[in-house]
Motif scaffolding. Sequence first.
Motif, PDB file in Angstrom:
ATOM      1  N   SER A 137     -11.050  -3.798 -17.203  1.00 45.02           N
ATOM      2  CA  SER A 137      -9.667  -3.562 -16.905  1.00 45.02           C
ATOM      3  C   SER A 137      -8.956  -4.531 -15.993  1.00 45.02           C
ATOM      4  N   VAL A 152      -4.250   5.166 -14.789  1.00 43.83           N
ATOM      5  CA  VAL A 152      -5.703   4.272 -15.171  1.00 43.83           C
ATOM      6  C   VAL A 152      -5.795   3.600 -13.902  1.00 43.83           C
ATOM      7  N   VAL A 153      -5.234   3.359 -12.863  1.00 42.39           N
ATOM      8  CA  VAL A 153      -5.694   2.865 -11.661  1.00 42.39           C
ATOM      9  C   VAL A 153      -6.422   3.570 -11.052  1.00 42.39           C
ATOM     10  N   LEU A 178      -5.780  -4.603 -13.743  1.00 44.08           N
ATOM     11  CA  LEU A 178      -5.512  -3.020 -13.066  1.00 44.08           C
ATOM     12  C   LEU A 178      -6.525  -2.764 -12.177  1.00 44.08           C
ATOM     13  N   PHE A 179      -7.709  -3.172 -11.972  1.00 37.78           N
ATOM     14  CA  PHE A 179      -8.580  -3.065 -11.164  1.00 37.78           C
ATOM     15  C   PHE A 179      -7.982  -3.837  -9.886  1.00 37.78           C
ATOM     16  N   VAL A 202     -16.404  -1.630 -16.550  1.00 32.85           N
ATOM     17  CA  VAL A 202     -15.086  -1.264 -16.084  1.00 32.85           C
ATOM     18  C   VAL A 202     -14.441  -2.327 -15.717  1.00 32.85           C
ATOM     19  N   TYR A 203     -14.779  -3.078 -14.713  1.00 32.68           N
ATOM     20  CA  TYR A 203     -14.407  -4.159 -13.954  1.00 32.68           C
ATOM     21  C   TYR A 203     -13.953  -5.185 -14.906  1.00 32.68           C
ATOM     22  N   ILE A 252     -10.006   3.999 -12.532  1.00 35.05           N
ATOM     23  CA  ILE A 252     -10.878   3.026 -12.272  1.00 35.05           C
ATOM     24  C   ILE A 252     -11.477   2.886 -10.847  1.00 35.05           C
TER      25      ILE A 252
END
Lengths: 299, 301
Positions: B286, B220-221, B289-290, B282-283, B224
């Motif tokens: 997430s 996932v990281v 995680l971002f 996305v930022y 992103i």
Amino acid sequence: MNTSKRPNLWLRNMSAKVAAVPMIATALIVFVGCSVWSVVYSFTSSRSLPKENFVGLKQYERLFSSNRWVESVENVFIFGICTLVFSLIVGFSLAVLLDQKIRFENTFRTIFLYPFALSFMVTGLVWQWMLNPQLGVASVVRNLGFENFEILLLSSREYSIYAIVIAGLWQGTGLVMVLMLAGLRGIDQDIWKASRVDGIPAWKTYLFIVVPMMRPVFVTTLVIIASGIVKVYDLVLAMTQGGPGISSEVPAKYVYDYMFGRANLGQGLAASTVMLSTVLIVLIPWSYMEFRDKQEKSV
Amino acid sequence: MRGVTPTTAIGPRGSKPKRILSTRNIVVYGVLTVAAVYWVIPLYVMIVTSLKGLPEIRMGNIFAPPLQITFEPWVKAWDSACTGLSCEGLKVGFWNSVKILIPSTFISIAIASVNGYALSFWKFKGSEVFFTLLLLGAFIPYQVIIYPLVILLRELGLFASLGGIVLIHTVFGMPILTLLFRNYFASVPMELFKAARVDGAGFWRIFLQILLPMSLPIFVVALILQITGIWNDFFFGVIYAGTLNFPMTVQLNNIVNTTQGVKEYNVNMAATLLTGLLPLVVYFISGKLFVRGIAAGAVKG
């Protein structure tokens, strides 16, 4: 027995080797091979297509006698120093503030970091609009009664590069802050207890104890910012297209324009080789230092 | 939220922090708020400007909220803004970016994860050397290698095509992603790997059946990192994608920085927002995680 062992050694890990082919190809062909190619052809007089007519250092002589290149180098220095100084100071200060066990830490961090998710193109265009001399922030201040107020960043030859610094800082300081915060969180809490027992004021503890302890974090942050500075291109293109005149040109743009716009490949390659050498001059001592540190640790 | 009451806090300046409105708190929150306002203003200005009509913009207060909200700039930015070549708006660039993004993200992560896996469990002679070269490659200014890569892609028949730009993103994403996966797999206990070996599992089987299921977070990281990185790319897109496949960022530049005609600031800002929308979403989704992605990529780099 011995003879059957040798081919065996080669065939061992075969799937791993096959799987690593893209990596090996990228490392050797793209990063090493292409760099060498560029350096070699920077000594030729290639125009729109690469040709093997070597002319020695001619391209480099031309490069350094070109006003535009000299201006580009000066600009990237100004941009680099301002960006480094301000993003480190502001980023570190924000990290310290966020480290005071405050409420809404996540909210603040989210706000400071969001521009980092945006592209340089978007960043540049927003700030181009904000700093618009007629209708931007300047106009708001004029409406407040300061009728002669002007923000001449984008329209002046002297200061256009600082407009790019402002936009770059807005985009990248959040990253520095996050890295610094991670560094601060990695500091042993006993340090704080000890300095409190000794009655050292907090700012002194930060400046003289914590900052020296965070040296590795500062060094990596420095390297990350610096490698970004060398590559700065989109931001300039979005905000000023290098203008007014040539006042905000940068080396990366010089390379691109000479290679693709002006069909002067040799010149573009010479400029890119200079960029590469600068990076290597910084990178080699740094990686040497890192490597030595690691060796010392393992001993 | 975390329930740290001032009396129990072992803060760095923990002398007598009893009042909520202590000087220290005022300074800390004051400075942070001012900074936060500074950071938010450009986003606010973008949104406000994109909802105003041109006459209102010419009145010259970029901070003022729109007197009359209009979505026309958004429609025009998406559908009919002119780039100097054509007047089809950003939608062409958007779909091009999607077409570039999906295969590039997928292929680059697939290759880099296998690389990281091979580098942590199946070291072979020279593997570390290649890895070091790859990492050094991340520091080479792109400008040095763009031209030889044009020649290479031309030889492969991929220059100015979708395949070409996908290959380029895969190559340039490799150093950071490989590092990310290598560091993650290095923390997986070797015993697990050995046990699987004893049970007769091979290279691919261990990867697919044991490591993949347990390394979802790092994927996932990586996702992103790649989605924002590839979407935001301008430089590679303008060189390698070809006019027909220009990504959104390139088209945005062509729309906003065309010299002809009246500058439509509202359309420009709507276009800018549209281009920044995906990475922003996305930022914000997430979150941590971002942060982990950039920290993992950056600190160890």
